[in-house]
Scaffold this motif. Structure first.
Motif: not given
Length: 126
Positions: A21, A34, A51, A54, A71-74, A77-79, A96
């Motif tokens: 993460s 990112l 990516t 997003g 992947s991202t969780d917009d 705000n996590t990659l 990252c």
């Protein structure tokens, strides 16, 4: 101020899985890219996956295609980097990174990354 902070590294056996993460703060641009990079001892830093905005477009290094997923969780705000079927060659420090790039420039082999995390160690052993 842009900050990136990785977590989730550790030791795993060959064939195992890990999910990294990267908490991203202060980075909100219209062309955000990112990425995950890695660097093994004695080797050059290698772009692993990218990516664009997003997850609209993702790209992978040949060495990880089919095994790693970015992947991202917009909302958070996590990659993420899901790593499956790990091999000893995946052992490295993983970082990252973030930059303002066009979709065509958002590639693992691209240079010119503006922001970096401190890294998280992944060790894969038999």
């Amino acid at each position: 101020q842009v900050q990136l902070m990785e977590s989730g590294g550790g030791s795993v056996q060959v064939g195992g899985s890990l999910k990294l993460s990267c908490a991203v703060s202060g980075f909100t641009y219209s062309r955000n890219c990112l990425a995950w990079f890695r660097q093994a001892p004695g080797k050059e830093r290698e772009g692993v996956a990218t990516t664009y905005i997003g997850g609209i477009i993702t790209n992978y290094a040949d060495s990880v295609k089919g095994r790693f997923t970015i992947s991202t969780d917009d909302a958070k705000n996590t990659l993420f980097l899901q790593m499956n079927n790990l091999t000893a060659e995946d052992t490295a420090m993983y970082y990252c990174a973030a930059a303002q790039k066009s979709w065509a420039e958002c590639l693992p082999a691209s240079v010119g990354w503006d922001y970096w995390g401190q890294g998280t160690q992944v060790t894969v052993s038999a």
